[in-house]
Design an enzyme around this catalytic site. Sequence first.
Site, PDB file in Angstrom:
ATOM      1  N   ARG A  36     -24.608 -10.668  64.064  1.00  0.00           N
ATOM      2  CA  ARG A  36     -25.033  -9.588  63.174  1.00  0.00           C
ATOM      3  C   ARG A  36     -26.541  -9.578  62.973  1.00  0.00           C
ATOM      4  O   ARG A  36     -27.115  -8.537  62.650  1.00  0.00           O
ATOM      5  CB  ARG A  36     -24.351  -9.717  61.817  1.00  0.00           C
ATOM      6  CG  ARG A  36     -22.845  -9.483  61.828  1.00  0.00           C
ATOM      7  CD  ARG A  36     -22.282  -9.552  60.409  1.00  0.00           C
ATOM      8  NE  ARG A  36     -23.105  -8.748  59.503  1.00  0.00           N
ATOM      9  CZ  ARG A  36     -23.618  -9.198  58.360  1.00  0.00           C
ATOM     10  NH1 ARG A  36     -23.406 -10.438  57.974  1.00  0.00           N
ATOM     11  NH2 ARG A  36     -24.340  -8.402  57.597  1.00  0.00           N
ATOM     12  N   CYS A  82     -18.615  -9.538  48.801  1.00  0.00           N
ATOM     13  CA  CYS A  82     -18.918 -10.183  50.072  1.00  0.00           C
ATOM     14  C   CYS A  82     -19.039 -11.682  49.837  1.00  0.00           C
ATOM     15  O   CYS A  82     -18.898 -12.165  48.725  1.00  0.00           O
ATOM     16  CB  CYS A  82     -20.202  -9.630  50.679  1.00  0.00           C
ATOM     17  SG  CYS A  82     -21.687 -10.048  49.757  1.00  0.00           S
TER      18      CYS A  82
END
Length: 431
Positions: A408, A126
Amino acid sequence: MDRIRIVGGKTLNGTIPISGAKNAALPLMIASLLTDRTVTLENLPRLADVSLLVRILSNQGVDYSIDGRRHGEGREAGQTVHMTAREIVDTTAPYELVSRMRASFWVIAPLLARSGQARVSLPGGCAIGTRPVDLLLMALERLGGEIEIEGGYAVAKAPKGLRGAEITFPKVTVGGTHVALMAAALAEGTTVLHNAAREPEVVDLAELLNKMGAKISGAGQSTIEIVGVARLNGAKHRVLPDRIEAGTYAMAAAMTGGEVFLDGARAQDFQAALDALAQCGVQIESNDEGVRVARNGGPILPLDVATAPFPAFPTDLQAQFMALMTRAKGVSRITETIFENRFMHVQELARFGAHIRLEGDSAIVEGVPALKGAPVMATDLRASASLVIAALAAEGETMIQRVYHLDRGFEALERKLSLCGAEIERISVGG
């Protein structure tokens, strides 16, 4: 793709309601897989990650319903969700879902504990480093899970069930502690976790599991004991307030000046960050209702901080604090000890005119008299928040791209800030 436009220079004054914590909500939702009874979660934030996890859990067989909004509730009020996994219909969590949210990998624990098998995609890398799952898998193996890596999937089996064990984590891991708690709750015998994570979100998960009939003691300490039970029941639980959201808005208030009350925030959950702000010349007051943050005219003082596991300064507030230090009267050193590659926001902050240089795992921030608005691009969730903080204090207009990162983890961010006087708006595609 949506953008956020901010015209800086406005002080923030007013009240910001703090939403339920994303980092608590996700493991609480995953824990619903441990029982065939209904788990009801109150104060669940309306976030992209929560919606995605609902899809993932539905794939495993979780039925869910969401209560409608009640009269007088604003958009910031958390939602109440009922989740029931009467039976596990699929023990596979596919790559196309897990790759979009790392925390979804944690479903491996309840699937293995309840069904005796699980096949879960490895989450991959990530934007802020590799964040490996080796410690999570180690915990499951210590509990008797047989795990192999096949074609990018962790394939776990426990044909004879899980068994209690002593588990010592070589380093503090929140994900590893979550996974061990869920798996050990249904394991035969007693499990003891050493060097466990102490974060409030870990305590929140343990509280839900205990309401479901688990026998967990010591959550919030470095040693946790779990006595396994044969089955778990349903329960109702309220998600704790988001300490990272609260800390972010505290730093926004410190950056812009003014006075903001963080309604519902629990000071003890982010005391290290509040202590740091106090050393920077910010006034902090807290009570049972929330936390008041004020900076009226005084300068922002420089401060050296280093991230570390709770109760120390959280890595999830590092980027936001760096944004604040770009306006400090002097030089600060910010050291990141949790994640590698978590300084990707530095080059975007430089677009505002910030003076930052990197030295290994530290960022040296030389405060400047003023920031200038600029077009910038978010690289991850917390980096996005740092750009918002810088933009709120910058002269002129800032346009932030890739704001899906913000969605998010921050519920109704534009509305919460605008109600306190910020000039901020979301511009949708074609808008």
